[in-house]
Design an enzyme around this catalytic site. Structure first.
Site, PDB file in Angstrom:
ATOM      1  N   TYR A  33     -12.351  -9.040 -31.815  1.00  0.00           N
ATOM      2  CA  TYR A  33     -13.365  -8.419 -31.352  1.00  0.00           C
ATOM      3  C   TYR A  33     -13.268  -6.815 -31.265  1.00  0.00           C
ATOM      4  O   TYR A  33     -11.806  -6.554 -31.162  1.00  0.00           O
ATOM      5  CB  TYR A  33     -14.159  -8.876 -30.023  1.00  0.00           C
ATOM      6  CG  TYR A  33     -13.434  -8.519 -28.629  1.00  0.00           C
ATOM      7  CD1 TYR A  33     -12.112  -8.952 -28.373  1.00  0.00           C
ATOM      8  CD2 TYR A  33     -14.135  -7.688 -27.887  1.00  0.00           C
ATOM      9  CE1 TYR A  33     -11.719  -8.734 -27.368  1.00  0.00           C
ATOM     10  CE2 TYR A  33     -13.304  -7.310 -26.606  1.00  0.00           C
ATOM     11  CZ  TYR A  33     -12.160  -7.661 -26.156  1.00  0.00           C
ATOM     12  OH  TYR A  33     -11.498  -7.379 -25.070  1.00  0.00           O
ATOM     13  N   ARG A  52      -8.174  -0.557 -35.806  1.00  0.00           N
ATOM     14  CA  ARG A  52      -7.741  -1.652 -34.895  1.00  0.00           C
ATOM     15  C   ARG A  52      -8.155  -2.975 -35.497  1.00  0.00           C
ATOM     16  O   ARG A  52      -7.506  -3.952 -35.399  1.00  0.00           O
ATOM     17  CB  ARG A  52      -7.867  -1.141 -33.495  1.00  0.00           C
ATOM     18  CG  ARG A  52      -7.165  -2.124 -32.577  1.00  0.00           C
ATOM     19  CD  ARG A  52      -7.318  -1.670 -31.129  1.00  0.00           C
ATOM     20  NE  ARG A  52      -8.768  -1.859 -30.644  1.00  0.00           N
ATOM     21  CZ  ARG A  52      -9.337  -1.481 -29.380  1.00  0.00           C
ATOM     22  NH1 ARG A  52      -8.397  -0.815 -28.756  1.00  0.00           N
ATOM     23  NH2 ARG A  52     -10.605  -1.386 -29.151  1.00  0.00           N
ATOM     24  N   ARG A 101     -12.420 -29.309 -36.639  1.00  0.00           N
ATOM     25  CA  ARG A 101     -11.522 -29.030 -35.806  1.00  0.00           C
ATOM     26  C   ARG A 101      -9.988 -29.565 -36.132  1.00  0.00           C
ATOM     27  O   ARG A 101      -9.808 -30.749 -36.358  1.00  0.00           O
ATOM     28  CB  ARG A 101     -11.926 -29.612 -34.280  1.00  0.00           C
ATOM     29  CG  ARG A 101     -10.766 -29.033 -33.269  1.00  0.00           C
ATOM     30  CD  ARG A 101     -11.496 -29.288 -31.905  1.00  0.00           C
ATOM     31  NE  ARG A 101     -10.531 -28.695 -30.872  1.00  0.00           N
ATOM     32  CZ  ARG A 101      -9.477 -29.385 -30.637  1.00  0.00           C
ATOM     33  NH1 ARG A 101      -8.988 -30.288 -31.123  1.00  0.00           N
ATOM     34  NH2 ARG A 101      -8.443 -28.603 -29.586  1.00  0.00           N
ATOM     35  N   HIS A 103      -5.895 -27.652 -35.561  1.00  0.00           N
ATOM     36  CA  HIS A 103      -5.340 -26.285 -35.059  1.00  0.00           C
ATOM     37  C   HIS A 103      -4.965 -25.324 -36.214  1.00  0.00           C
ATOM     38  O   HIS A 103      -5.067 -24.160 -36.116  1.00  0.00           O
ATOM     39  CB  HIS A 103      -4.451 -26.456 -34.148  1.00  0.00           C
ATOM     40  CG  HIS A 103      -4.392 -27.201 -32.910  1.00  0.00           C
ATOM     41  ND1 HIS A 103      -5.135 -28.366 -32.847  1.00  0.00           N
ATOM     42  CD2 HIS A 103      -4.496 -26.583 -31.572  1.00  0.00           C
ATOM     43  CE1 HIS A 103      -5.209 -28.548 -31.532  1.00  0.00           C
ATOM     44  NE2 HIS A 103      -5.047 -27.590 -30.763  1.00  0.00           N
ATOM     45  N   LYS A 148      -6.401  -7.589 -30.482  1.00  0.00           N
ATOM     46  CA  LYS A 148      -7.849  -7.684 -29.522  1.00  0.00           C
ATOM     47  C   LYS A 148      -8.334  -9.068 -29.703  1.00  0.00           C
ATOM     48  O   LYS A 148      -9.378  -9.088 -30.119  1.00  0.00           O
ATOM     49  CB  LYS A 148      -8.585  -6.249 -29.778  1.00  0.00           C
ATOM     50  CG  LYS A 148      -9.631  -6.391 -28.710  1.00  0.00           C
ATOM     51  CD  LYS A 148     -10.172  -4.863 -28.786  1.00  0.00           C
ATOM     52  CE  LYS A 148     -11.409  -4.636 -27.825  1.00  0.00           C
ATOM     53  NZ  LYS A 148     -11.024  -4.623 -26.330  1.00  0.00           N
ATOM     54  N   GLU A 181      -1.161  -3.127 -17.808  1.00  0.00           N
ATOM     55  CA  GLU A 181      -2.580  -2.466 -18.047  1.00  0.00           C
ATOM     56  C   GLU A 181      -3.765  -3.130 -17.229  1.00  0.00           C
ATOM     57  O   GLU A 181      -3.046  -4.243 -16.417  1.00  0.00           O
ATOM     58  CB  GLU A 181      -3.112  -2.397 -19.668  1.00  0.00           C
ATOM     59  CG  GLU A 181      -3.150  -3.781 -20.149  1.00  0.00           C
ATOM     60  CD  GLU A 181      -3.295  -3.803 -21.702  1.00  0.00           C
ATOM     61  OE1 GLU A 181      -4.104  -3.077 -22.146  1.00  0.00           O
ATOM     62  OE2 GLU A 181      -3.193  -5.087 -22.204  1.00  0.00           O
ATOM     63  N   LEU A 206      -2.796  -3.622 -24.926  1.00  0.00           N
ATOM     64  CA  LEU A 206      -3.682  -3.327 -26.162  1.00  0.00           C
ATOM     65  C   LEU A 206      -3.691  -1.703 -26.325  1.00  0.00           C
ATOM     66  O   LEU A 206      -3.713  -0.948 -25.264  1.00  0.00           O
ATOM     67  CB  LEU A 206      -5.249  -3.576 -25.658  1.00  0.00           C
ATOM     68  CG  LEU A 206      -6.144  -3.406 -26.948  1.00  0.00           C
ATOM     69  CD1 LEU A 206      -5.871  -4.461 -28.037  1.00  0.00           C
ATOM     70  CD2 LEU A 206      -7.536  -3.348 -26.234  1.00  0.00           C
TER      71      LEU A 206
HETATM   72  N1  PDD Z   1     -11.587  -3.712 -23.309  1.00  0.00           N
HETATM   73  N2  PDD Z   1      -6.757  -2.921 -22.634  1.00  0.00           N
HETATM   74  C1  PDD Z   1      -7.425  -4.195 -22.549  1.00  0.00           C
HETATM   75  C2  PDD Z   1      -6.782  -5.442 -22.116  1.00  0.00           C
HETATM   76  C3  PDD Z   1      -8.829  -4.144 -22.991  1.00  0.00           C
HETATM   77  O1  PDD Z   1      -9.362  -5.362 -23.162  1.00  0.00           O
HETATM   78  C4  PDD Z   1      -9.477  -2.770 -23.182  1.00  0.00           C
HETATM   79  C5  PDD Z   1     -10.966  -2.524 -23.692  1.00  0.00           C
HETATM   80  C6  PDD Z   1      -8.333  -1.843 -23.115  1.00  0.00           C
HETATM   81  C7  PDD Z   1      -9.133  -0.291 -23.643  1.00  0.00           C
HETATM   82  O2  PDD Z   1      -9.406  -0.451 -24.915  1.00  0.00           O
HETATM   83  P1  PDD Z   1     -10.286   0.837 -25.483  1.00  0.00           P
HETATM   84  O3  PDD Z   1     -10.014   2.068 -24.936  1.00  0.00           O
HETATM   85  O4  PDD Z   1     -10.248   0.574 -27.024  1.00  0.00           O
HETATM   86  O5  PDD Z   1     -11.688   0.371 -25.286  1.00  0.00           O
HETATM   87  C8  PDD Z   1      -7.118  -1.851 -22.962  1.00  0.00           C
HETATM   88  C9  PDD Z   1     -12.952  -3.617 -23.742  1.00  0.00           C
HETATM   89  C10 PDD Z   1     -13.964  -2.525 -23.420  1.00  0.00           C
HETATM   90  C11 PDD Z   1     -13.594  -4.995 -23.432  1.00  0.00           C
HETATM   91  O6  PDD Z   1     -13.030  -5.980 -23.460  1.00  0.00           O
HETATM   92  O7  PDD Z   1     -14.854  -4.992 -23.102  1.00  0.00           O
END
Ligand code: PDD
Length: 288
Positions: A33, A52, A101, A103, A148, A181, A206
Protein backbone atom coordinates in the site's frame (compact mmCIF):
# COMPACT_ATOMS: atom_id res chain seq x y z
CA UNK A 1 -21.21 14.54 -0.18
CA UNK A 2 -20.70 10.78 -0.36
CA UNK A 3 -17.21 9.43 -0.68
CA UNK A 4 -16.07 7.61 -3.78
CA UNK A 5 -13.67 4.67 -3.91
CA UNK A 6 -11.87 3.13 -6.85
CA UNK A 7 -12.00 -0.68 -7.04
CA UNK A 8 -10.43 -2.51 -9.97
CA UNK A 9 -11.45 -0.14 -12.72
CA UNK A 10 -14.67 1.18 -11.19
CA UNK A 11 -15.48 4.30 -9.21
CA UNK A 12 -18.16 3.50 -6.69
CA UNK A 13 -19.77 4.81 -3.50
CA UNK A 14 -17.39 4.18 -0.61
CA UNK A 15 -20.00 2.28 1.42
CA UNK A 16 -20.50 -0.20 -1.42
CA UNK A 17 -16.83 -0.62 -2.30
CA UNK A 18 -15.68 -4.19 -1.64
CA UNK A 19 -13.22 -6.81 -2.76
CA UNK A 20 -13.72 -10.55 -3.11
CA UNK A 21 -13.41 -12.76 -0.01
CA UNK A 22 -10.61 -14.65 -1.75
CA UNK A 23 -8.55 -11.56 -2.43
CA UNK A 24 -5.05 -12.53 -1.32
CA UNK A 25 -4.66 -9.21 0.45
CA UNK A 26 -7.50 -10.26 2.74
CA UNK A 27 -6.35 -13.85 3.21
CA UNK A 28 -2.56 -13.56 3.28
CA UNK A 29 -1.75 -9.82 3.53
CA UNK A 30 -0.32 -10.53 0.08
CA UNK A 31 -0.25 -6.93 -1.01
CA UNK A 32 1.26 -3.51 -0.56
CA UNK A 33 0.00 0.00 0.00
CA UNK A 34 0.85 3.68 -0.15
CA UNK A 35 -0.53 6.67 1.72
CA UNK A 36 -0.10 9.88 -0.24
CA UNK A 37 -0.78 13.25 1.31
CA UNK A 38 -2.89 15.83 -0.51
CA UNK A 39 -2.22 19.50 0.05
CA UNK A 40 -4.41 22.17 -1.58
CA UNK A 41 -5.93 19.42 -3.69
CA UNK A 42 -2.59 18.22 -5.08
CA UNK A 43 -0.62 15.08 -4.31
CA UNK A 44 2.57 15.61 -2.31
CA UNK A 45 5.61 13.64 -3.50
CA UNK A 46 3.52 11.47 -5.78
CA UNK A 47 6.54 10.48 -7.89
CA UNK A 48 8.62 8.97 -5.04
CA UNK A 49 5.52 7.25 -3.65
CA UNK A 50 5.05 5.55 -7.01
CA UNK A 51 8.73 4.58 -7.12
CA UNK A 52 8.38 2.98 -3.67
CA UNK A 53 5.15 1.24 -4.72
CA UNK A 54 6.90 -0.24 -7.73
CA UNK A 55 9.76 -1.40 -5.53
CA UNK A 56 7.42 -3.02 -2.98
CA UNK A 57 5.56 -4.80 -5.79
CA UNK A 58 8.84 -5.93 -7.34
CA UNK A 59 10.11 -7.36 -4.05
CA UNK A 60 6.93 -9.44 -3.74
CA UNK A 61 6.83 -10.32 -7.44
CA UNK A 62 3.37 -8.82 -7.82
CA UNK A 63 2.60 -7.72 -11.36
CA UNK A 64 2.36 -3.94 -11.74
CA UNK A 65 -1.34 -3.25 -12.23
CA UNK A 66 -0.97 -0.39 -14.72
CA UNK A 67 1.53 2.20 -15.86
CA UNK A 68 2.52 4.98 -13.50
CA UNK A 69 0.81 7.45 -15.84
CA UNK A 70 -2.44 5.48 -15.51
CA UNK A 71 -2.06 5.24 -11.73
CA UNK A 72 -1.55 8.99 -11.58
CA UNK A 73 -4.73 9.48 -13.59
CA UNK A 74 -6.74 7.29 -11.26
CA UNK A 75 -5.33 9.07 -8.21
CA UNK A 76 -6.21 12.47 -9.66
CA UNK A 77 -9.71 11.20 -10.49
CA UNK A 78 -10.20 9.88 -6.96
CA UNK A 79 -9.18 13.28 -5.59
CA UNK A 80 -11.51 15.04 -8.05
CA UNK A 81 -14.52 12.80 -7.39
CA UNK A 82 -14.08 13.22 -3.64
CA UNK A 83 -13.79 16.98 -4.13
CA UNK A 84 -10.66 17.25 -2.06
CA UNK A 85 -9.50 20.76 -2.68
CA UNK A 86 -7.75 21.26 0.63
CA UNK A 87 -5.87 18.77 2.75
CA UNK A 88 -6.38 15.04 2.58
CA UNK A 89 -4.88 11.70 1.76
CA UNK A 90 -5.12 8.90 -0.74
CA UNK A 91 -4.89 5.31 0.42
CA UNK A 92 -3.87 2.92 -2.33
CA UNK A 93 -3.75 -0.84 -1.88
CA UNK A 94 -2.42 -3.23 -4.49
CA UNK A 95 -2.68 -6.98 -3.92
CA UNK A 96 -1.78 -10.11 -5.86
CA UNK A 97 -5.47 -10.51 -6.62
CA UNK A 98 -8.20 -13.08 -6.19
CA UNK A 99 -7.42 -16.81 -6.29
CA UNK A 100 -8.44 -20.07 -4.64
CA UNK A 101 -6.67 -20.16 -1.29
CA UNK A 102 -3.19 -21.63 -1.64
CA UNK A 103 -0.09 -20.07 -0.11
CA UNK A 104 2.02 -20.27 -3.27
CA UNK A 105 1.41 -17.73 -6.04
CA UNK A 106 -1.57 -18.43 -8.31
CA UNK A 107 -0.77 -19.08 -11.99
CA UNK A 108 -2.17 -15.97 -13.67
CA UNK A 109 -3.26 -13.56 -10.99
CA UNK A 110 -4.96 -10.30 -11.83
CA UNK A 111 -3.47 -7.62 -9.60
CA UNK A 112 -6.16 -5.82 -7.54
CA UNK A 113 -6.09 -2.07 -7.02
CA UNK A 114 -8.18 -0.19 -4.50
CA UNK A 115 -8.01 3.52 -3.77
CA UNK A 116 -9.84 5.65 -1.26
CA UNK A 117 -9.41 9.28 -0.32
CA UNK A 118 -10.42 11.37 2.62
CA UNK A 119 -10.15 14.93 3.79
CA UNK A 120 -7.84 15.89 6.61
CA UNK A 121 -7.78 19.02 8.74
CA UNK A 122 -5.33 21.76 7.80
CA UNK A 123 -1.94 21.17 9.40
CA UNK A 124 -1.28 23.76 12.05
CA UNK A 125 1.67 24.72 14.19
CA UNK A 126 -0.39 24.78 17.39
CA UNK A 127 -0.33 21.30 18.79
CA UNK A 128 2.95 20.73 17.01
CA UNK A 129 4.62 23.02 19.52
CA UNK A 130 3.39 20.98 22.48
CA UNK A 131 4.69 17.76 21.02
CA UNK A 132 3.44 14.26 21.71
CA UNK A 133 4.30 11.33 23.92
CA UNK A 134 5.81 8.09 22.64
CA UNK A 135 6.33 4.77 24.35
CA UNK A 136 8.96 2.17 23.50
CA UNK A 137 8.15 -1.42 22.61
CA UNK A 138 10.18 -4.35 21.29
CA UNK A 139 10.26 -4.55 17.49
CA UNK A 140 8.63 -7.91 16.78
CA UNK A 141 8.27 -7.46 13.01
CA UNK A 142 9.77 -9.55 10.22
CA UNK A 143 13.04 -8.83 8.43
CA UNK A 144 11.59 -7.05 5.40
CA UNK A 145 10.24 -3.86 6.95
CA UNK A 146 11.50 -2.05 3.83
CA UNK A 147 8.50 -3.42 1.94
CA UNK A 148 5.31 -1.43 2.53
CA UNK A 149 3.11 -4.48 2.91
CA UNK A 150 -0.41 -4.53 4.29
CA UNK A 151 0.80 -7.14 6.82
CA UNK A 152 0.67 -4.68 9.71
CA UNK A 153 -0.26 -6.74 12.76
CA UNK A 154 2.82 -5.80 14.78
CA UNK A 155 2.12 -2.13 14.02
CA UNK A 156 -1.54 -2.53 14.95
CA UNK A 157 -0.63 -4.07 18.31
CA UNK A 158 2.05 -1.46 18.93
CA UNK A 159 -0.20 1.48 18.11
CA UNK A 160 -2.92 0.08 20.35
CA UNK A 161 -0.39 -0.19 23.18
CA UNK A 162 0.51 3.45 22.58
CA UNK A 163 -3.17 4.48 22.67
CA UNK A 164 -3.72 2.64 25.91
CA UNK A 165 -0.70 4.40 27.41
CA UNK A 166 -2.06 7.77 26.28
CA UNK A 167 0.75 8.07 23.73
CA UNK A 168 0.73 9.12 20.10
CA UNK A 169 3.26 6.61 18.84
CA UNK A 170 5.20 3.55 19.89
CA UNK A 171 8.90 3.54 19.01
CA UNK A 172 10.03 0.04 18.17
CA UNK A 173 13.33 -1.15 19.58
CA UNK A 174 15.53 -3.91 18.14
CA UNK A 175 17.25 -6.66 20.14
CA UNK A 176 20.35 -4.49 20.61
CA UNK A 177 18.43 -1.59 22.12
CA UNK A 178 18.39 0.59 19.01
CA UNK A 179 15.22 2.36 17.91
CA UNK A 180 14.13 1.13 14.49
CA UNK A 181 11.09 3.35 13.80
CA UNK A 182 7.57 4.15 14.95
CA UNK A 183 4.67 1.82 14.16
CA UNK A 184 3.69 4.12 11.28
CA UNK A 185 6.48 6.70 11.20
CA UNK A 186 10.24 7.15 11.05
CA UNK A 187 12.10 8.23 14.19
CA UNK A 188 14.60 11.07 14.56
CA UNK A 189 16.58 12.79 17.29
CA UNK A 190 18.73 15.88 17.60
CA UNK A 191 21.83 15.23 19.72
CA UNK A 192 23.29 17.57 22.33
CA UNK A 193 25.78 18.62 19.64
CA UNK A 194 22.93 19.62 17.34
CA UNK A 195 23.31 16.73 14.91
CA UNK A 196 20.13 15.47 13.29
CA UNK A 197 20.10 11.67 13.49
CA UNK A 198 17.88 9.08 11.86
CA UNK A 199 18.51 5.45 11.14
CA UNK A 200 19.92 4.49 7.77
CA UNK A 201 17.27 2.95 5.53
CA UNK A 202 17.78 -0.79 5.17
CA UNK A 203 15.52 -3.82 5.63
CA UNK A 204 14.90 -2.87 9.29
CA UNK A 205 12.74 0.16 8.47
CA UNK A 206 10.43 1.58 5.86
CA UNK A 207 12.22 4.26 3.90
CA UNK A 208 9.66 7.00 4.46
CA UNK A 209 8.99 9.44 1.68
CA UNK A 210 8.66 12.15 4.32
CA UNK A 211 11.99 10.95 5.74
CA UNK A 212 13.66 11.39 2.36
CA UNK A 213 12.17 14.84 1.87
CA UNK A 214 13.11 15.98 5.39
CA UNK A 215 16.69 14.78 4.81
CA UNK A 216 16.75 16.81 1.58
CA UNK A 217 15.33 19.90 3.31
CA UNK A 218 17.80 19.53 6.19
CA UNK A 219 20.69 19.32 3.78
CA UNK A 220 19.50 22.45 1.95
CA UNK A 221 19.19 24.30 5.24
CA UNK A 222 22.76 23.38 6.12
CA UNK A 223 21.70 21.24 9.09
CA UNK A 224 24.29 18.58 9.97
CA UNK A 225 22.76 15.11 9.78
CA UNK A 226 23.93 11.57 10.31
CA UNK A 227 22.17 8.38 9.26
CA UNK A 228 22.94 5.96 12.08
CA UNK A 229 21.05 3.97 14.68
CA UNK A 230 20.43 5.48 18.12
CA UNK A 231 19.47 3.78 21.37
CA UNK A 232 16.44 4.46 23.53
CA UNK A 233 18.79 5.93 26.15
CA UNK A 234 20.26 8.32 23.60
CA UNK A 235 16.77 9.34 22.49
CA UNK A 236 15.68 10.00 26.06
CA UNK A 237 18.73 12.18 26.62
CA UNK A 238 18.42 13.95 23.27
CA UNK A 239 17.91 17.66 22.78
CA UNK A 240 14.95 16.97 20.48
CA UNK A 241 13.05 14.01 19.09
CA UNK A 242 10.40 13.76 16.38
CA UNK A 243 8.71 11.33 14.03
CA UNK A 244 7.84 11.78 10.37
CA UNK A 245 5.20 10.31 8.05
CA UNK A 246 2.79 11.38 5.35
CA UNK A 247 0.09 11.91 7.96
CA UNK A 248 2.20 13.07 10.92
CA UNK A 249 4.42 15.38 8.81
CA UNK A 250 7.13 16.41 11.29
CA UNK A 251 5.77 15.62 14.75
CA UNK A 252 7.86 16.60 17.77
CA UNK A 253 8.08 13.96 20.50
CA UNK A 254 8.45 15.58 23.91
CA UNK A 255 8.16 12.52 26.13
CA UNK A 256 9.46 8.96 25.70
CA UNK A 257 8.06 6.52 28.26
CA UNK A 258 8.37 8.46 31.53
CA UNK A 259 11.19 10.69 30.38
CA UNK A 260 10.50 14.24 29.31
CA UNK A 261 12.73 15.28 26.41
CA UNK A 262 14.74 18.44 27.15
CA UNK A 263 12.31 21.08 28.48
CA UNK A 264 9.19 19.22 27.34
CA UNK A 265 8.52 21.54 24.40
CA UNK A 266 9.12 21.01 20.71
CA UNK A 267 12.70 21.87 19.83
CA UNK A 268 13.87 24.56 17.43
CA UNK A 269 15.17 22.23 14.75
CA UNK A 270 11.97 20.16 14.79
CA UNK A 271 9.88 23.29 14.30
CA UNK A 272 12.23 24.57 11.60
CA UNK A 273 11.84 21.28 9.72
CA UNK A 274 8.06 21.30 10.26
CA UNK A 275 7.87 24.78 8.74
CA UNK A 276 10.20 23.82 5.89
CA UNK A 277 8.12 20.74 5.14
CA UNK A 278 4.90 22.75 5.20
CA UNK A 279 6.39 25.20 2.69
CA UNK A 280 7.77 22.37 0.58
CA UNK A 281 4.36 20.67 0.19
CA UNK A 282 3.02 23.36 -2.11
CA UNK A 283 6.13 23.69 -4.29
CA UNK A 284 6.37 22.47 -7.89
CA UNK A 285 9.07 20.11 -6.70
CA UNK A 286 6.61 18.35 -4.36
CA UNK A 287 4.01 18.17 -7.13
CA UNK A 288 6.26 16.65 -9.77
N1 PDD B 1 2.84 4.85 7.39
N2 PDD B 1 7.54 3.65 8.88
C1 PDD B 1 6.41 2.92 8.90
C2 PDD B 1 6.42 1.59 9.56
C3 PDD B 1 5.24 3.43 8.28
O1 PDD B 1 4.12 2.71 8.28
C4 PDD B 1 5.27 4.72 7.67
C5 PDD B 1 4.09 5.31 6.99
C6 PDD B 1 6.48 5.44 7.71
C7 PDD B 1 6.62 6.79 7.07
O2 PDD B 1 6.55 6.72 5.68
P1 PDD B 1 6.04 7.97 4.81
O3 PDD B 1 6.87 9.13 5.22
O4 PDD B 1 6.27 7.54 3.42
O5 PDD B 1 4.58 8.16 5.14
C8 PDD B 1 7.60 4.86 8.30
C9 PDD B 1 1.64 5.32 6.73
C10 PDD B 1 1.45 6.79 6.78
C11 PDD B 1 0.46 4.53 7.27
O6 PDD B 1 0.65 3.35 7.50
O7 PDD B 1 -0.63 5.08 7.41
Amino acid sequence: MSRIAYVNGRYMPHREAAVHVEDRGYQFSDGVYEVVLIRHGKMVDEAPHLVRLERSLGELQIKTPMSNAALRQVMAEVVRRNRITGNGLIYMQVTRGVAKRDHAFPANPQTSVVMTAKRLPEPSRTGVEDGVKAITIPDIRWERCDIKTVGLLASVLGKQQAREAGAYEALQVDSEGFVTEGTSSNAWIVTADGDLVTRRANNAILNGITRLTVLKLAERAGIRFVERPFTVEEAKGAREAFVTSATSLVKPVTQIDDTVIANGKAGGLSLQLFDAYLDYMTTDEARA
